[in-house]
Design a protein around this motif. Structure first.
Motif, mmCIF file in Angstrom:
data_model
loop_
_atom_site.group_PDB
_atom_site.id
_atom_site.type_symbol
_atom_site.label_atom_id
_atom_site.label_comp_id
_atom_site.label_asym_id
_atom_site.label_seq_id
_atom_site.Cartn_x
_atom_site.Cartn_y
_atom_site.Cartn_z
ATOM 1 N N UNK A 29 -2.076 9.113 -1.190
ATOM 2 C CA UNK A 29 -1.578 8.275 -2.278
ATOM 3 C C UNK A 29 -0.052 8.292 -2.275
ATOM 4 N N UNK A 30 0.536 7.131 -2.575
ATOM 5 C CA UNK A 30 1.981 6.982 -2.706
ATOM 6 C C UNK A 30 2.262 6.345 -4.062
ATOM 7 N N UNK A 31 3.034 6.991 -4.915
ATOM 8 C CA UNK A 31 3.359 6.366 -6.205
ATOM 9 C C UNK A 31 4.317 5.192 -6.029
ATOM 10 N N UNK A 32 4.268 4.284 -6.973
ATOM 11 C CA UNK A 32 5.169 3.130 -6.983
ATOM 12 C C UNK A 32 6.609 3.615 -6.822
ATOM 13 N N UNK A 47 -0.729 3.255 8.785
ATOM 14 C CA UNK A 47 -1.395 3.177 7.487
ATOM 15 C C UNK A 47 -2.182 1.889 7.316
ATOM 16 N N UNK A 48 -3.404 2.021 6.827
ATOM 17 C CA UNK A 48 -4.213 0.892 6.384
ATOM 18 C C UNK A 48 -4.159 0.916 4.863
ATOM 19 N N UNK A 49 -3.812 -0.207 4.254
ATOM 20 C CA UNK A 49 -3.623 -0.235 2.805
ATOM 21 C C UNK A 49 -4.964 -0.492 2.116
ATOM 22 N N UNK A 50 -5.419 0.508 1.407
ATOM 23 C CA UNK A 50 -6.652 0.395 0.637
ATOM 24 C C UNK A 50 -6.366 -0.244 -0.719
ATOM 25 N N UNK A 51 -5.268 0.197 -1.357
ATOM 26 C CA UNK A 51 -4.851 -0.363 -2.646
ATOM 27 C C UNK A 51 -3.338 -0.421 -2.677
ATOM 28 N N UNK A 52 -2.799 -1.499 -3.258
ATOM 29 C CA UNK A 52 -1.366 -1.601 -3.465
ATOM 30 C C UNK A 52 -0.659 -2.576 -2.543
ATOM 31 N N UNK A 53 0.652 -2.607 -2.721
ATOM 32 C CA UNK A 53 1.530 -3.483 -1.942
ATOM 33 C C UNK A 53 2.716 -2.666 -1.460
ATOM 34 N N UNK A 96 3.776 -0.862 -5.632
ATOM 35 C CA UNK A 96 2.774 -0.464 -6.624
ATOM 36 C C UNK A 96 2.287 0.922 -6.208
ATOM 37 N N UNK A 97 1.540 1.579 -7.080
ATOM 38 C CA UNK A 97 0.852 2.790 -6.649
ATOM 39 C C UNK A 97 -0.060 2.380 -5.495
ATOM 40 N N UNK A 98 -0.005 3.123 -4.412
ATOM 41 C CA UNK A 98 -0.759 2.757 -3.207
ATOM 42 C C UNK A 98 -1.702 3.871 -2.790
ATOM 43 N N UNK A 99 -2.829 3.474 -2.260
ATOM 44 C CA UNK A 99 -3.727 4.387 -1.571
ATOM 45 C C UNK A 99 -3.792 3.909 -0.133
ATOM 46 N N UNK A 100 -3.389 4.781 0.775
ATOM 47 C CA UNK A 100 -3.378 4.459 2.199
ATOM 48 C C UNK A 100 -4.455 5.265 2.919
ATOM 49 N N UNK A 101 -5.036 4.648 3.911
ATOM 50 C CA UNK A 101 -5.916 5.356 4.831
ATOM 51 C C UNK A 101 -5.108 5.473 6.117
ATOM 52 N N UNK A 161 2.756 -12.671 -8.738
ATOM 53 C CA UNK A 161 2.584 -11.989 -10.018
ATOM 54 C C UNK A 161 2.774 -10.478 -9.901
ATOM 55 N N UNK A 162 2.828 -9.967 -8.679
ATOM 56 C CA UNK A 162 2.828 -8.518 -8.488
ATOM 57 C C UNK A 162 4.153 -7.946 -7.995
ATOM 58 N N UNK A 163 5.066 -8.796 -7.510
ATOM 59 C CA UNK A 163 6.332 -8.282 -6.981
ATOM 60 C C UNK A 163 7.515 -8.982 -7.645
ATOM 61 N N UNK A 164 8.668 -8.370 -7.568
ATOM 62 C CA UNK A 164 9.878 -8.942 -8.152
ATOM 63 C C UNK A 164 10.236 -10.255 -7.455
ATOM 64 N N UNK A 165 10.703 -11.204 -8.246
ATOM 65 C CA UNK A 165 11.093 -12.510 -7.713
ATOM 66 C C UNK A 165 12.229 -12.391 -6.696
#
Length: 186
Positions: A29-32, A47-53, A96-101, A161-165
């Motif tokens: 896990x990697x915090x935002x 890294x394969x991204x399971x959750x997050x950006x 974002x908070x990320x979960x990587x495999x 909607x998820x990242x800064x403009x």
């Protein structure tokens, strides 16, 4: 690891072999806001991204933060040292908070050298990455700013909607105020 098994199966790897592949991976896990790869560092893991950006970025000669790429769920990041074993020319940060495999570069190289199906999959993924990068470069040169923005929205429908403009503006090669103007006029 189910999401990774599904990913491998999507690329034609049978379930038993996909299960065998996943034994080399682990979850982290990697915090935002955390740095996943620093400029000048050699990639030790893929890294394969399971959750997050995540986003890749660099600082140009004028001191501006330039977004090079985004990676989202179901895609890979930190693969550059597999292609060219040299220090990274950019940073990768969690937006974002990320979960990587993850898998170590050494284990991945061992897999590629000993399991023929992994070599074919790796080649297919490298070709896809090359085509995506080449298309982005061609589009960047040929398209007007509004067309680049519309292409970005098409390719990454939920990212706006998820990242800064400012990151989006940088990615498509315009200023944040130009992006605001484009959005107002659409």
């Amino acid at each position: 690891m189910d999401v990774l098994i599904e990913y491998f199966q999507k690329y034609g790897i049978e379930k038993n072999l996909a299960n065998k592949f996943t034994q080399f991976f682990y979850e982290k896990k990697y915090p935002k806001g955390s740095t996943i790869l620093s400029m000048g560092e050699n990639t030790q893991t893929v890294c394969f991204i399971k959750e997050g950006i995540v986003r890749g970025f660099y600082i140009n000669t004028d001191g501006n933060d330039i977004t090079k790429c985004f990676s989202t769920e179901g895609s890979w990041c930190c693969i550059y040292n597999m292609l060219r074993p040299s220090p990274s020319e950019f940073w990768i940060e969690a937006l974002e908070d990320c979960i990587m495999i993850q898998i170590s570069v050494d284990k991945l190289k061992h897999m590629i050298n000993t399991i023929p199906e992994s070599q074919r999959l790796y080649t297919k993924l490298c070709l896809e990455a090359f085509i995506h990068s080449d298309n982005r470069n061609v589009n960047f040169q040929k398209m007007k700013a509004v067309e680049r923005y519309l292409l970005f929205i098409h390719q990454y429908p939920d990212l706006e909607k998820r990242v800064k403009q400012e990151y989006i503006a940088s990615y498509i090669g315009i200023t944040p105020s130009s992006l605001s103007r484009i959005k107002r006029n659409l």
